[in-house]
Scaffold this motif. Sequence first.
Motif, PDB file in Angstrom:
ATOM      1  N   ALA A 383       0.846  -1.190   0.000  1.00 42.12           N
ATOM      2  CA  ALA A 383       0.000   0.000   0.000  1.00 42.12           C
ATOM      3  C   ALA A 383       0.880   1.238   0.000  1.00 42.12           C
ATOM      4  O   ALA A 383       1.733   1.416   0.876  1.00 42.12           O
ATOM      5  CB  ALA A 383      -0.912  -0.002   1.224  1.00 42.12           C
ATOM      6  N   ASN A 384       0.679   2.088  -0.992  1.00 40.20           N
ATOM      7  CA  ASN A 384       1.429   3.338  -1.112  1.00 40.20           C
ATOM      8  C   ASN A 384       0.556   4.498  -0.667  1.00 40.20           C
ATOM      9  O   ASN A 384      -0.611   4.583  -1.036  1.00 40.20           O
ATOM     10  CB  ASN A 384       1.871   3.568  -2.559  1.00 40.20           C
ATOM     11  CG  ASN A 384       2.850   2.516  -3.035  1.00 40.20           C
ATOM     12  OD1 ASN A 384       4.019   2.545  -2.707  1.00 40.20           O
ATOM     13  ND2 ASN A 384       2.358   1.559  -3.805  1.00 40.20           N
ATOM     14  N   GLY A 385       1.137   5.410   0.114  1.00 42.62           N
ATOM     15  CA  GLY A 385       0.394   6.598   0.511  1.00 42.62           C
ATOM     16  C   GLY A 385       0.442   6.849   2.007  1.00 42.62           C
ATOM     17  O   GLY A 385       1.064   6.108   2.772  1.00 42.62           O
ATOM     18  N   ASP A 386      -0.237   7.921   2.416  1.00 41.89           N
ATOM     19  CA  ASP A 386      -0.215   8.331   3.817  1.00 41.89           C
ATOM     20  C   ASP A 386      -1.111   7.469   4.698  1.00 41.89           C
ATOM     21  O   ASP A 386      -0.929   7.417   5.911  1.00 41.89           O
ATOM     22  CB  ASP A 386      -0.639   9.800   3.940  1.00 41.89           C
ATOM     23  CG  ASP A 386       0.354  10.740   3.271  1.00 41.89           C
ATOM     24  OD1 ASP A 386       1.568  10.453   3.349  1.00 41.89           O
ATOM     25  OD2 ASP A 386      -0.083  11.745   2.671  1.00 41.89           O
ATOM     26  N   ASP A 387      -2.107   6.829   4.117  1.00 40.04           N
ATOM     27  CA  ASP A 387      -3.039   6.007   4.892  1.00 40.04           C
ATOM     28  C   ASP A 387      -3.089   4.596   4.302  1.00 40.04           C
ATOM     29  O   ASP A 387      -3.992   4.250   3.542  1.00 40.04           O
ATOM     30  CB  ASP A 387      -4.432   6.645   4.881  1.00 40.04           C
ATOM     31  CG  ASP A 387      -5.414   5.908   5.789  1.00 40.04           C
ATOM     32  OD1 ASP A 387      -5.022   4.884   6.392  1.00 40.04           O
ATOM     33  OD2 ASP A 387      -6.576   6.344   5.886  1.00 40.04           O
ATOM     34  N   PRO A 388      -2.101   3.756   4.644  1.00 42.69           N
ATOM     35  CA  PRO A 388      -2.027   2.417   4.039  1.00 42.69           C
ATOM     36  C   PRO A 388      -3.223   1.538   4.389  1.00 42.69           C
ATOM     37  O   PRO A 388      -3.560   0.625   3.635  1.00 42.69           O
ATOM     38  CB  PRO A 388      -0.726   1.843   4.599  1.00 42.69           C
ATOM     39  CG  PRO A 388      -0.471   2.614   5.853  1.00 42.69           C
ATOM     40  CD  PRO A 388      -1.009   3.989   5.604  1.00 42.69           C
ATOM     41  N   LYS A 393      -7.734  -1.534   2.101  1.00 47.77           N
ATOM     42  CA  LYS A 393      -9.166  -1.853   2.010  1.00 47.77           C
ATOM     43  C   LYS A 393      -9.703  -1.584   0.611  1.00 47.77           C
ATOM     44  O   LYS A 393     -10.471  -2.380   0.057  1.00 47.77           O
ATOM     45  CB  LYS A 393      -9.954  -1.024   3.027  1.00 47.77           C
ATOM     46  CG  LYS A 393      -9.864  -1.520   4.451  1.00 47.77           C
ATOM     47  CD  LYS A 393     -10.778  -0.687   5.356  1.00 47.77           C
ATOM     48  CE  LYS A 393     -10.739  -1.181   6.783  1.00 47.77           C
ATOM     49  NZ  LYS A 393     -11.623  -0.368   7.666  1.00 47.77           N
ATOM     50  N   SER A 394      -9.300  -0.456   0.035  1.00 44.99           N
ATOM     51  CA  SER A 394      -9.758  -0.105  -1.317  1.00 44.99           C
ATOM     52  C   SER A 394      -9.298  -1.132  -2.335  1.00 44.99           C
ATOM     53  O   SER A 394     -10.048  -1.490  -3.261  1.00 44.99           O
ATOM     54  CB  SER A 394      -9.242   1.285  -1.701  1.00 44.99           C
ATOM     55  OG  SER A 394      -9.799   2.282  -0.873  1.00 44.99           O
ATOM     56  N   MET A 395      -8.084  -1.616  -2.180  1.00 45.98           N
ATOM     57  CA  MET A 395      -7.563  -2.624  -3.113  1.00 45.98           C
ATOM     58  C   MET A 395      -8.395  -3.904  -3.039  1.00 45.98           C
ATOM     59  O   MET A 395      -8.682  -4.534  -4.067  1.00 45.98           O
ATOM     60  CB  MET A 395      -6.093  -2.920  -2.799  1.00 45.98           C
ATOM     61  CG  MET A 395      -5.149  -1.761  -3.067  1.00 45.98           C
ATOM     62  SD  MET A 395      -3.453  -2.071  -2.487  1.00 45.98           S
ATOM     63  CE  MET A 395      -2.886  -3.253  -3.706  1.00 45.98           C
ATOM     64  N   ILE A 396      -8.805  -4.275  -1.834  1.00 53.27           N
ATOM     65  CA  ILE A 396      -9.634  -5.471  -1.667  1.00 53.27           C
ATOM     66  C   ILE A 396     -10.984  -5.272  -2.340  1.00 53.27           C
ATOM     67  O   ILE A 396     -11.458  -6.119  -3.125  1.00 53.27           O
ATOM     68  CB  ILE A 396      -9.819  -5.784  -0.169  1.00 53.27           C
ATOM     69  CG1 ILE A 396      -8.476  -6.010   0.521  1.00 53.27           C
ATOM     70  CG2 ILE A 396     -10.738  -6.997   0.004  1.00 53.27           C
ATOM     71  CD1 ILE A 396      -7.637  -7.117  -0.041  1.00 53.27           C
ATOM     72  N   MET A 424       0.995  -4.734   3.805  1.00 49.83           N
ATOM     73  CA  MET A 424      -0.202  -4.861   4.625  1.00 49.83           C
ATOM     74  C   MET A 424      -0.783  -6.264   4.500  1.00 49.83           C
ATOM     75  O   MET A 424      -0.627  -6.931   3.474  1.00 49.83           O
ATOM     76  CB  MET A 424      -1.257  -3.839   4.192  1.00 49.83           C
ATOM     77  CG  MET A 424      -0.766  -2.398   4.133  1.00 49.83           C
ATOM     78  SD  MET A 424      -0.308  -1.733   5.737  1.00 49.83           S
ATOM     79  CE  MET A 424      -1.921  -1.613   6.519  1.00 49.83           C
ATOM     80  N   ARG A 425      -1.473  -6.677   5.573  1.00 50.04           N
ATOM     81  CA  ARG A 425      -2.213  -7.922   5.533  1.00 50.04           C
ATOM     82  C   ARG A 425      -3.687  -7.631   5.828  1.00 50.04           C
ATOM     83  O   ARG A 425      -3.999  -7.012   6.845  1.00 50.04           O
ATOM     84  CB  ARG A 425      -1.682  -8.916   6.543  1.00 50.04           C
ATOM     85  CG  ARG A 425      -2.398 -10.280   6.497  1.00 50.04           C
ATOM     86  CD  ARG A 425      -2.862 -10.734   7.857  1.00 50.04           C
ATOM     87  NE  ARG A 425      -1.813 -10.699   8.847  1.00 50.04           N
ATOM     88  CZ  ARG A 425      -2.059 -10.452  10.124  1.00 50.04           C
ATOM     89  NH1 ARG A 425      -3.282 -10.196  10.550  1.00 50.04           N
ATOM     90  NH2 ARG A 425      -1.071 -10.419  11.002  1.00 50.04           N
ATOM     91  N   VAL A 426      -4.562  -8.062   4.939  1.00 46.80           N
ATOM     92  CA  VAL A 426      -5.996  -7.908   5.151  1.00 46.80           C
ATOM     93  C   VAL A 426      -6.568  -9.297   5.420  1.00 46.80           C
ATOM     94  O   VAL A 426      -6.380 -10.224   4.635  1.00 46.80           O
ATOM     95  CB  VAL A 426      -6.694  -7.262   3.939  1.00 46.80           C
ATOM     96  CG1 VAL A 426      -8.191  -7.098   4.217  1.00 46.80           C
ATOM     97  CG2 VAL A 426      -6.061  -5.907   3.617  1.00 46.80           C
ATOM     98  N   THR A 427      -7.257  -9.416   6.546  1.00 47.87           N
ATOM     99  CA  THR A 427      -7.881 -10.685   6.919  1.00 47.87           C
ATOM    100  C   THR A 427      -9.376 -10.564   6.690  1.00 47.87           C
ATOM    101  O   THR A 427     -10.013  -9.634   7.191  1.00 47.87           O
ATOM    102  CB  THR A 427      -7.611 -11.004   8.405  1.00 47.87           C
ATOM    103  OG1 THR A 427      -6.196 -10.999   8.636  1.00 47.87           O
ATOM    104  CG2 THR A 427      -8.181 -12.360   8.780  1.00 47.87           C
ATOM    105  N   LEU A 428      -9.948 -11.477   5.915  1.00 50.31           N
ATOM    106  CA  LEU A 428     -11.375 -11.414   5.638  1.00 50.31           C
ATOM    107  C   LEU A 428     -12.012 -12.792   5.646  1.00 50.31           C
ATOM    108  O   LEU A 428     -11.369 -13.793   5.329  1.00 50.31           O
ATOM    109  CB  LEU A 428     -11.653 -10.703   4.317  1.00 50.31           C
ATOM    110  CG  LEU A 428     -11.087 -11.258   3.008  1.00 50.31           C
ATOM    111  CD1 LEU A 428     -11.950 -10.813   1.845  1.00 50.31           C
ATOM    112  CD2 LEU A 428      -9.665 -10.765   2.776  1.00 50.31           C
TER     113      LEU A 428
END
Length: 454
Positions: A383-388, A393-396, A424-428
């Motif tokens: 995730a690139n940017g100030d709020d990874p 979340k947006s990528m998901i 980042m790790r997104v758990t869903l």
Amino acid sequence: MNLCFVRNIIYIFKSSSRMSSSSLSSLVPRGVRGMKILDRKNFSRYIKVPILKVSDEYLSKVTQICKPYFLKLENFKPVQSVPGNIENSSKYIYFDPDKVDKWSDIAKEDQTKLDNYDISEKDFDKHEIQLTYDNFKYDTIFKSVLPENEEIVSGFSQIGHIIHLNLREHLLEYSQLIGQVLVDKIKTCRTVVNKSNIIDNTYRNFSMEVIAGDKDFMVTVKENRCNFTFDFSKVYWNPRLCKEHERILELLQSGDVLFDVFCGVGPFAIPAAKHKCRVFANDLNPESFKWLNHNAKINKLNMNNFKSYNIDGKDFLCNNFKTFIIDCCNGTEKLEPGAKIHLTMNLPALAVEFLRHFKGLISESAAENKLTNDIIVYVYCFANGDDPYSVAKSMINDNLGENISKHILEVFKVRNVSPKKEMMRVTLKINDILFQSDAEANPEPPNKKQCLDS
């Protein structure tokens, strides 16, 4: 208990005019700035350092008082016999000249303590010593040799006997010196490689150059109580992910099932199988597949609960994973009560793109019964940017084509990759995403008018 045994070292050095070691410290090499080919003899110099002469009778007590002022160098003892003292009845305590230059630099309370042992300014003097290459740590050498006011070593990791560097462009002309210094100074290092930070091929391995030591890429490392052997030049291994592997393994229980979609040589899969989980491990790279099976053997896995595959991640999900879930719904596969099905997707550059294959993967007609076991996905991304967190979340959502925030259990920052770039790790939980009604799976064909209007 932290079970990460692979040595992982990260240093960031930056010289500055205010903090220049050459201007502040008398204990650094001189006249070596810009050296590109290592010449060890050029690091030799003589300096005078403060000493305290102490009789053996009080040595142990005085040593404790003087410890904060010790001269600490590689291969140098701060307490030594007095040169030429045949009886060897007294010792010199060598002080760091950056801390003590004169007797009054010693704290008053310490002077008082020393006075109890009849130690005073009369016992304080200076003595000349020779410093050589062997006395300097690698960071001191780098600060003295490499360009000032520049980042000089951005970081390195050690995998077995190999140290892996990512040198900035302005340091490439110093690469041989940097590599040789690390081989000299780190006892467990036999090989230093400079590796591109970009993984740009199908199998996730880097192009690399040996800049010092042996051209030997075969390593064995220990992580989470398992041994892993592999050819570092042909597979992907990142020791900085050791703690993340451990975090996920702590979520797995005996009887759970793990599908490791991009498993590499097995840092998730092998320990999970050791924890009595059923494991389905896949990697597209034939070399990773080879070493995955080798590691399964040397770690003495129960092969009835471990299956390995060498196929594309899409095929692994759309065929092997899908079939397993359908068989669970239809009773062909038996799960323990309360067991969870986990999927790890550690391919952060691309893994989110594979999420689309989950959406409506299984139709109602294929699954006779509703699956009550939780299906949990751990997908990794950059995730690139100030709020990874928001970016992840947006990528998901983007790759699943809808807002599935209600199914997201956690968004976790694994590690910093570079400024404003985080892994980042997104758990869903994907149970509701995975299944679709037959109407959704087989929508009615549009009528003729609709076709014409389109």
